[in-house]
Design a protein around this motif. Structure first.
Motif, short mmCIF file in Angstrom:
data_model
loop_
_atom_site.label_atom_id
_atom_site.label_comp_id
_atom_site.label_asym_id
_atom_site.label_seq_id
_atom_site.Cartn_x
_atom_site.Cartn_y
_atom_site.Cartn_z
N LEU A 79 0.63 -1.13 -0.37
CA LEU A 79 -0.06 0.58 -0.46
C LEU A 79 0.67 1.07 0.13
CD1 LEU A 79 -2.71 0.00 -0.17
CD2 LEU A 79 -2.98 0.70 2.58
N ALA A 133 2.67 1.77 -3.75
CA ALA A 133 1.63 1.52 -4.85
C ALA A 133 1.29 2.73 -5.39
CB ALA A 133 0.45 1.43 -4.66
N CYS A 166 0.28 -1.45 -8.35
CA CYS A 166 -0.89 -1.26 -7.95
C CYS A 166 -2.53 -1.65 -8.87
CB CYS A 166 -1.38 0.69 -8.29
SG CYS A 166 -2.68 1.02 -7.62
N TYR A 226 -6.86 -0.03 -2.95
CA TYR A 226 -5.70 0.82 -4.25
C TYR A 226 -6.17 0.56 -5.50
CZ TYR A 226 -1.92 -2.74 -2.41
OH TYR A 226 -1.41 -3.13 -1.44
#
Length: 125
Positions: A28, A31, A38, A61
């Motif tokens: 996370l 990303a 991602c 995301y």
């Protein structure tokens, strides 16, 4: 007594090692700067439709994927689609602190004009 403490420690380490969300948590933070990662996480999480927490991560995301598209319209659509999914997941599992933290982390890192900085959906229960 020491053996009992050691067993409890080993059990907690094993629980963390078996945590399927560990990869999603770690990625996370990466990303926003890694387009391929991602979109790979979005694809992987989309397969877990029956898991509310995974759908919350999918929403996060998806919101982050707005960084990786060119059109302002697509950016807003991705952000709103992800926001709705994350909020729905938080409503489904209201006591999950992790998803609330994910929401907060996103809120503090996005532009204010999106209107999500201090957003907190009113939950039933």
């Amino acid at each position: 007594m020491r053996i009992l403490l050691l067993l409890m420690l080993l059990q907690s380490v094993q629980l963390v090692a078996n945590d399927k969300y560990q990869v999603y948590r770690k990625n996370l933070a990466i990303a926003p700067n890694d387009t391929a990662l991602c979109f790979r996480m979005i694809e992987e999480l989309a397969k877990q439709k029956n898991d509310d927490k995974a759908m919350g991560y999918w929403g996060a995301y998806t919101m982050i994927s707005a960084n990786h598209v060119f059109s302002p319209i697509q950016k807003l659509q991705s952000f709103n689609k992800g926001k709705d999914a994350l909020e729905k997941a938080i409503v489904q599992i209201p006591k999950d602190v992790e998803l609330r933290y994910v929401r907060y982390a996103i809120q503090i890192s996005i532009p204010k004009f999106l209107g999500y900085k201090n957003y907190k959906q009113i939950e039933n229960g």
